[in-house]
Design a protein around this motif. Structure first.
Motif, PDB file in Angstrom:
ATOM      1  N   THR B  27       0.818  -1.202   0.000  1.00  0.00           N
ATOM      2  CA  THR B  27       0.000   0.000   0.000  1.00  0.00           C
ATOM      3  C   THR B  27       0.854   1.255   0.000  1.00  0.00           C
ATOM      4  O   THR B  27       0.347   2.336   0.170  1.00  0.00           O
ATOM      5  N   PHE B  28       2.138   1.116  -0.197  1.00  0.00           N
ATOM      6  CA  PHE B  28       2.967   2.323  -0.256  1.00  0.00           C
ATOM      7  C   PHE B  28       3.521   2.498  -1.634  1.00  0.00           C
ATOM      8  O   PHE B  28       4.669   2.181  -1.898  1.00  0.00           O
ATOM      9  N   PRO B  29       2.712   2.947  -2.518  1.00  0.00           N
ATOM     10  CA  PRO B  29       3.185   3.032  -3.899  1.00  0.00           C
ATOM     11  C   PRO B  29       4.249   4.100  -4.046  1.00  0.00           C
ATOM     12  O   PRO B  29       4.982   4.109  -5.011  1.00  0.00           O
ATOM     13  N   ASN B  30       4.377   4.960  -3.090  1.00  0.00           N
ATOM     14  CA  ASN B  30       5.278   6.089  -3.288  1.00  0.00           C
ATOM     15  C   ASN B  30       6.617   5.871  -2.622  1.00  0.00           C
ATOM     16  O   ASN B  30       7.322   6.813  -2.334  1.00  0.00           O
ATOM     17  N   PRO B  59       6.268   0.159   8.824  1.00  0.00           N
ATOM     18  CA  PRO B  59       6.188   0.553   7.420  1.00  0.00           C
ATOM     19  C   PRO B  59       7.115   1.718   7.138  1.00  0.00           C
ATOM     20  O   PRO B  59       7.195   2.651   7.910  1.00  0.00           O
ATOM     21  N   LEU B 113       9.253  -8.487 -20.375  1.00  0.00           N
ATOM     22  CA  LEU B 113       8.310  -7.390 -20.598  1.00  0.00           C
ATOM     23  C   LEU B 113       9.045  -6.113 -20.946  1.00  0.00           C
ATOM     24  O   LEU B 113       8.610  -5.355 -21.816  1.00  0.00           O
ATOM     25  N   GLY B 234      11.143   9.629  -8.829  1.00  0.00           N
ATOM     26  CA  GLY B 234      10.344  10.012  -9.982  1.00  0.00           C
ATOM     27  C   GLY B 234      11.132  10.086 -11.265  1.00  0.00           C
ATOM     28  O   GLY B 234      10.593  10.409 -12.301  1.00  0.00           O
ATOM     29  N   LYS B 238       6.248   6.771 -14.321  1.00  0.00           N
ATOM     30  CA  LYS B 238       5.325   6.640 -15.453  1.00  0.00           C
ATOM     31  C   LYS B 238       5.242   7.919 -16.257  1.00  0.00           C
ATOM     32  O   LYS B 238       5.295   7.914 -17.476  1.00  0.00           O
ATOM     33  N   ILE B 274       9.075   0.369 -14.345  1.00  0.00           N
ATOM     34  CA  ILE B 274       7.642   0.266 -14.145  1.00  0.00           C
ATOM     35  C   ILE B 274       7.234  -1.196 -14.088  1.00  0.00           C
ATOM     36  O   ILE B 274       6.418  -1.589 -13.260  1.00  0.00           O
ATOM     37  N   PHE B 275       7.837  -2.010 -14.927  1.00  0.00           N
ATOM     38  CA  PHE B 275       7.465  -3.422 -14.873  1.00  0.00           C
ATOM     39  C   PHE B 275       7.942  -4.079 -13.591  1.00  0.00           C
ATOM     40  O   PHE B 275       7.295  -4.980 -13.085  1.00  0.00           O
ATOM     41  N   TYR B 277       7.687  -3.004 -10.891  1.00  0.00           N
ATOM     42  CA  TYR B 277       6.662  -2.771  -9.893  1.00  0.00           C
ATOM     43  C   TYR B 277       5.693  -3.934  -9.783  1.00  0.00           C
ATOM     44  O   TYR B 277       5.108  -4.194  -8.745  1.00  0.00           O
ATOM     45  N   LEU B 278       5.480  -4.606 -10.890  1.00  0.00           N
ATOM     46  CA  LEU B 278       4.534  -5.707 -10.877  1.00  0.00           C
ATOM     47  C   LEU B 278       5.038  -6.824  -9.989  1.00  0.00           C
ATOM     48  O   LEU B 278       4.281  -7.651  -9.531  1.00  0.00           O
ATOM     49  N   PRO B 280       6.922  -7.056  -6.766  1.00  0.00           N
ATOM     50  CA  PRO B 280       7.491  -6.205  -5.729  1.00  0.00           C
ATOM     51  C   PRO B 280       8.707  -6.786  -5.036  1.00  0.00           C
ATOM     52  O   PRO B 280       9.490  -6.041  -4.483  1.00  0.00           O
TER      53      PRO B 280
END
Lengths: 188, 768
Positions: B27-30, B59, B113, B234, B238, B274-275, B277-278, B280
Motif C-alpha cells: 500500500t505504499f506506492p510512493n 512501514p 516485458l 520520480g 510513469k 515500471i514493470f 513494480y509488478l 514487488p
C-alpha cells in the motif's frame, strides 16, 4: 496502481499482437527497381506490386525501354529490392500518438489555465495561501515520516483517492521543477 | 553482536508491538519509484531473528529519501534473507513451492516485458518521428498518416528527377498557394517549415515543464548514477516515460540537431522500472553487474530486437537505418587518413565536452538559465531558419548520416555523388563537399544549446564525424584520381577502378567522433559495427577509435557523461579511476580535528526528546549507536529516516510514549525508576553489522571496498572504540581534493559541489 499497470501491459501486448497479426495488405509490398542511365535512356525507377519471387527486372520494368536483344544488358545494371511495410501499424501508431498528444495538451491547458481560474472563483484567495503553507510544512524533518505513515490508514472512497493521487503527483512535479529549474541540482 | 552480554532467553514478552495491525507494504506506492524493496526493517534482525514474529516491521523503515545513496550491503543482506526464507519454506506446501518458482522467474518475466516494451516504444518513436519530420514539408493527402516515402509507395514517377514528387504528397505551398514552383511557394514552404519546427519545439518544452521536468536532457548521466545506487525520486516514473516518449518525437521532428538514441536508454529504463513494480520482491541490479544481470540484459535486448524487427519501422527489414552494404576492400595506406580522422575525432570530442560543460555551467550559475523555454525556442528558430535553405540540414540527421555512409553507386541519385559523373570529364570536384561541411559547422554550434528537450548526442556527433570523414574520403578519391602515378596509388589502385570508398571514411569518422565524445572504446566499436553491419572494417574502426581516445584523453580524461555527472555533483564513484595516494582512513573521516565531535546515540540512556533534538539539530543521514558516551564502544548504526519514522510510528500507535520516554537499542529494557514512562524499543531499526575499518587503513583499500561492495558509509574505529565515519560523499570529496592539490596530504575544508547534495540542510526545528 496495480490495475493501471495491468492495463498498460495488456495494451502493450495488444499492440505487439496487432503488429504480428497485421495482415499483409497487398498494398504493403513492393518491388523497386532502380535502373541507371543506359545509352541514351535516362535513369529510371520502377515500382511494382509483386511478390518476392517475381521481384526482378524482367517482371517489374514495364514498359521495357529497350528492345529485345538489349534487355539482358539493361537488366543486368538494374538493381531490384523487395520491400515490405505494415500500413496498419503506421496508421495505428500515428493515430495513437496524436490522440495521446492531444489529450496531454488538453490536460496541460486545463492545469495551467482553467484550474487556477476555477479555484480562484470558487474559493477565493484563502485556499491558495493555505496550499503554500502546506508546501513549507513539508520541509520539517518529521513531516516526511508523517507522510509515509499517514498513507497507510486513510482508506477513502475512489474519488478521494484520485484527488489524493493527483495532489501527490502535483507535489512531486513541483519538487522536480524546483530541482531542475531553480536549484539546478539535477540535470543540465 | 559486540555487546550481547545479556541473556537472549530471558523475557520474550517485550513491550513493543511495532506496526499495529497488518500493514502490507504494497500500500505504499510512493516509496521511491526507482527502487524496489523487499521487506521493511529486516536486516538488523539477523541476531534478533527469534523475535521477528513479535516485531512487525514498521512501514517505511528501510526505504530511502530523495537524493540519497543506496546501501548495497544492507540490501544484499535483506535479499539473501528473503531468499533463505523462501527456500526454507519451499518444501512445506505446493503453494510455497509455486511462490518460490514465481520468485525465481519474476526477474526473467520483468526482463521479457521490458524488452517487449522497449522494442515497441522504439518502433513507435521511429515511425512517429519520421512522420512528424515530414509534416514540416508537406502532407499526404490520400492517407494522412503516411510520411513522404510511404505516401509515394507505389507511385509511378519513373525518372530520377521526379522521384520525390508524387501526386499524393502535397507540399504546404501546393496546398495553400496552389503552386509548386516559384519564389512564392519557396517562401511559403520556408515559412511553414519554421512554423512547424517552432511549434514542435514549443510543445515539447511545455509538456516537459508542466508534466515531467525530469524528462529533459539525455538522461544517461543520471541513469549511470542511479545504477550506481542513488535515489532520484520520480526519475524513472510513469509520467517521465510518457512525456519522454512523446516529446522525444517532437524534439527530433523540430529539426534541432539531436538524436533519439541516448534518450531511448532512459525510456527503456523507465519501462524496466515500471514493470519491476509488478513484482514487488524483485532483487535489484547492483552496479557491479553480476553475470546474472548481464544474461538478463542480453535476453531483454534479444526480445527488444525481435519486436523491433517485426514492427519494421524503416521499411527495409533492417533494425537500423544506416546499414552498410558495400564490401569493397580497404588498403593498408588508408590507415593513415583513418588515424587522422581519429585525431580529428579526439580533438572535436575534447572541444565539444569543454564547450558543452562551459555552457551548462553558465546556464547553472547565471541568470541565463532562468529562461529555458525561451532558450529552446530561440535555438529552434535559428536552427530552422538556417537549416531550410541547405538540403543537407533540412532532412533528418539520421537520414543525412545514412546518405553519407552509402557508397556512390550507379543507383544513387544523391547530390553527394554528382561530382562523380563529372569526374570523367574535365573538371571534377565541384563545391558539393563544402555543403555538408557547412552543415556540420552549424550542427556543431547548436548542439550546445539543447538542454530542456530530450536530446541525445549520439546522432549529432556521428553526423559531424561522418561529414568530416566524407570530405576526407572525397579528397582521397580525388588524389587517387589525379595522381594515380604516385607510388602509393600505383601499387594499390588500377587506373579507372575505384580504390577509395568515401562512405567508409564517413563511417570511420563517425566512430571517431563518437569515441571522442563518449570515450568508449570496445563497446563503441561493437556499437558501430552493429549499427552498420560492416564486418570487414573492424580494423579501421579500431584504429580510429583508439587514436581518438588517446588524443581526447590528452585534453581531459573524462567523457561527456562523466563530466556531466561531475558537473551536477552526483555521487558516482567511477570504477575506472585509480587511487594512487597514500592517505589513511583517519585523514578522510569525519569529524575533522577542528569539528565538533561525531553525533552519536547511546544505546540506552536517551529520551525521545533528546533523540529528536539530535536529529533536528544535525543533518546527518545516519547515527552510530555506542554503548555509552564515555566508552564510545560501537553497537550499531541507525539511519535518520528509520529513526524518524519509527519514533513517529511509536508515538501514534503505542500507548504511553511521551517525550520523556527512554529510548533503548538493547535487547532488554534498561532498569528504570518505577514512575518513569514506558520506554521505547528501537532495536529493530538498528543495523547491528555496520562496516568498520580501523583508522590506519590505507584509503586505497577503503576506496576499493566502497567501489566493490557499493557501501554507503563505513565507520572508523580505533582500539575498538568509535572514532569517526566515512561516507561515499566524503570519499568523492577527498578524490576531488586530491585532484586539485595532489601534493597536499591533509585536506582543508573547501566545500565542493558534493556537499550540496549530501547535506540538504533542513532548518533545525523542534517537533511540537
Amino acid at each position: 496502481m496495480k490495475s493501471v499497470m495491468t492495463l498498460e501491459v495488456v495494451s502493450l501486448v495488444g499492440f505487439v499482437l496487432l503488429t504480428f497479426a497485421g495482415a499483409k495488405n497487398s498494398e504493403d509490398i513492393r518491388c523497386k527497381c532502380i535502373c541507371p542511365p543506359y545509352r541514351d535512356i535516362e535513369g529510371q525507377i520502377y515500382k511494382q506490386n509483386v511478390s518476392l519471387k517475381d521481384c526482378n527486372c524482367l517482371h517489374v520494368v514495364e514498359p521495357m525501354p529497350v528492345d529485345g536483344k538489349d534487355v539482358e544488358a539493361y537488366c543486368l545494371r538494374c538493381e531490384c529490392k523487395y520491400e515490405e511495410r505494415s500500413s496498419g501499424t503506421i496508421k495505428f501508431t500515428i493515430i495513437m500518438y496524436l490522440s495521446i498528444l492531444g489529450l496531454l495538451l488538453l490536460y496541460m491547458v486545463y492545469l495551467t489555465l482553467l484550474e487556477p481560474m476555477l479555484k480562484r472563483r470558487l474559493f477565493g484567495h484563502s485556499q491558495l495561501i493555505q496550499n503554500d503553507e502546506d508546501v513549507v510544512g513539508d520541509q520539517q524533518p518529521f513531516a516526511n515520516a508523517h507522510n509515509v505513515l499517514s498513507r497507510s490508514h486513510s482508506r477513502p472512497n475512489v474519488l478521494n483517492k484520485v484527488e489524493h493521487a493527483q495532489q501527490r503527483w502535483r507535489r512531486q512535479v513541483q519538487e522536480q521543477r524546483k530541482s531542475v529549474f531553480d536549484r539546478h541540482v539535477v540535470l543540465s | 553482536m559486540e555487546e550481547e552480554d545479556d541473556d537472549v532467553s530471558a523475557d520474550p514478552y517485550l513491550p513493543y508491538d511495532g506496526g499495529g495491525d497488518t500493514i502490507p507494504l504494497q500500500t505504499f506506492p510512493n516509496r521511491g519509484s526507482n527502487y524496489v524493496m523487499s521487506n521493511g526493517g529486516g536486516v538488523a534482525s539477523s541476531s534478533t531473528h527469534l523475535l521477528d514474529f513479535l516485531e512487525e516491521p514498521i512501514p517505511g523503515v528501510g526505504t530511502y529519501d530523495d537524493f540519497h545513496t543506496i546501501d548495497w550491503v544492507r540490501e544484499k543482506c535483506k535479499d539473501r534473507e528473503r531468499h533463505r526464507k523462501i527456500n526454507s519454506k519451499k518444501k512445506d506446501s505446493a503453494w510455497e513451492l509455486s511462490r518460490s518458482l514465481y520468485d525465481a522467474w519474476s526477474g526473467w518475466l520483468v526482463v521479457t516485458l521490458t524488452g517487449l516494451a522497449s522494442g515497441a516504444l522504439a518502433g513507435l518513436i521511429d515511425i512517429a518521428a519520421d512522420w512528424l519530420n515530414d509534416l514540416k514539408e508537406g502532407v499526404c493527402l490520400s492517407a494522412m498518416w503516411f510520411n513522404h516515402e510511404q505516401c509515394c509507395w507505389t507511385s509511378n514517377e519513373t525518372t530520377f528527377a521526379e522521384r520525390d514528387k508524387c501526386p499524393q504528397w502535397k507540399s504546404w505551398a501546393e496546398l495553400i498557394l496552389g503552386q509548386a514552383e516559384g519564389p512564392g511557394s519557396y517562401i511559403m514552404n520556408y515559412f511553414m517549415y519554421i512554423y512547424w519546427a517552432l511549434s514542435f519545439a514549443f510543445l515539447a518544452v511545455c509538456l516537459v515543464k508542466v508534466f515531467a521536468p525530469y524528462a529533459c536532457g539525455s538522461g544517461i548521466p543520471e541513469i549511470k548514477t542511479i545504477l550506481s545506487g542513488f535515489i532520484i525520486r520520480g526519475y524513472l516514473g510513469k509520467w517521465t516515460l510518457l512525456i519522454k516518449t512523446i516529446t522525444l518525437v517532437l524534439a527530433v521532428a523540430s529539426g534541432l540537431s539531436l538524436g533519439k538514441e541516448g534518450p531511448l536508454v532512459h525510456v527503456a529504463c523507465c519501462c524496466g522500472n515500471i514493470f519491476s513494480y509488478l513484482f514487488p520482491n524483485l532483487e535489484e541490479v547492483s552496479y557491479y553487474f553480476p553475470l546474472k544481470t548481464l544474461w538478463r540484459s542480453f535476453f531483454a535486448a534479444l526480445v527488444a530486437a525481435f519486436v523491433l524487427r517485426s514492427i519494421n519501422p524503416f521499411g527495409n527489414s533492417r533494425l537500423v537505418l544506416f546499414y552498410v552494404e558495400y564490401h569493397t576492400p580497404w588498403y593498408l595506406f588508408e590507415l593513415l587518413p583513418f588515424i587522422l580522422l581519429g585525431v580529428f575525432g579526439g580533438l572535436w570530442g575534447a572541444f565539444f565536452i569543454r564547450a558543452n560543460i562551459a555552457w551548462c555551467r553558465r546556464r547553472k550559475s547565471t541568470r541565463f538559465g532562468k529562461y529555458p523555454v525561451l532558450e529552446v525556442i530561440l535555438v529552434a528558430a535559428i536552427t530552422a531558419v538556417v537549416a531550410f535553405p541547405n538540403p543537407y540540414t533540412r532532412q533528418n540527421t539520421s537520414e543525412l548520416i545514412k546518405e553519407l555512409f552509402t557508397d556512390c553507386g550507379p543507383l544513387e541519385s544523391s547530390q553527394l555523388c554528382q561530382y562523380r559523373s563529372q569526374m570523367n570529364g574535365s573538371k571534377a570536384f565541384n563545391e558539393t563537399p563544402n555543403r555538408p561541411a557547412g552543415a556540420g559547422v552549424y550542427t556543431a554550434m547548436w548542439q550546445l544549446g539543447l538542454a530542456l528537450v530530450p536530446s541525445g548526442l549520439f546522432i549529432p556527433s556521428m553526423a559531424i564525424g561522418a561529414i568530416a570523414g566524407r570530405i576526407v574520403g572525397i579528397a582521397m578519391e580525388q588524389l587517387a584520381y589525379y595522381y594515380h602515378d604516385w607510388f602509393l596509388f600505383k601499387e594499390w589502385c588500377e587506373v579507372g577502378a575505384d580504390c577509395i570508398t568515401p562512405g567508409l571514411y564517413a563511417m570511420v569518422g563517425a566512430a571517431a567522433c563518437l569515441g571522442g565524445v563518449t570515450r568508449m572504446t570496445v563497446s563503441l566499436v561493437v556499437i558501430v559495427f552493429e549499427l552498420t553491419g560492416g564486418l570487414e572494417y573492424i580494423v579501421p574502426l579500431m584504429a580510429a577509435v583508439m587514436t581518438s581516445k588517446w588524443v581526447g584523453d590528452a585534453f581531459g580524461r573524462e567523457g561527456i557523461y562523466e563530466s556531466h555527472i561531475r558537473l551536477n555533483g552526483y555521487p558516482f564513484l567511477d570504477a575506472k579511476e585509480e587511487f594512487t595516494h597514500t592517505t589513511l582512513a583517519r585523514e578522510v573521516m569525519r569529524p575533522r580535528p577542528s569539528d565538533p565531535p561525531l553525533a552519536v546515540l547511546t544505546q540506552d540512556d536517551l529520551s525521545v526528546a533528546e533523540l529528536q533534538a539530535v536529529i533536528s539539530e544535525t543533518s546527518y543521514n545516519g547515527f552510530p549507536v555506542v554503548v555509552s558516551k564515555e566508552s564510545q564502544r560501537l553497537v550499531g548504526f541507525a539511519l535518520r529516516r528509520d529513526i524518524t519514522i519509527a519514533v513517529e510510528n511509536a508515538r501514534r500507535k503505542q500507548e504511553g510514549i511521551v517525550l520523556t520516554s527512554r529510548v533503548y537499542f538493547t535487547q532488554h529494557a534498561p532498569t528504570l525508576p518505577a514512575d518513569s514512562p514506558r520506554p521505547l524499543k528501537l532495536r529493530s531499526i538498528l543495523d547491528m553489522s555496520p562496516f568498520t575499518v580501523t583508522d590506519h587503513t590505507p584509503m586505497e583499500i577503503v576506496v576499493d571496498i566502497f567501489r566493490k561492495m557499493g557501501l554507503r558509509q563505513c565507520l572508523v574505529t580505533h582500539n575498538g572504540t568509535l572514532l569517526g565515519i566515512i561516507t561515499k560523499k566524503n570519499i568523492l570529496e577527498h578524490l576531488e581534493e586530491l585532484k586539485r592539490h595532489p601534493e597536499l596530504p591533509v585536506i582543508s575544508h573547501a566545500p565542493s559541489s558534493f556537499t550540496r547534495l549530501s547535506l540538504r540542510l533542513r532548518p533545525p526545528r523542534r517537533l511540537a
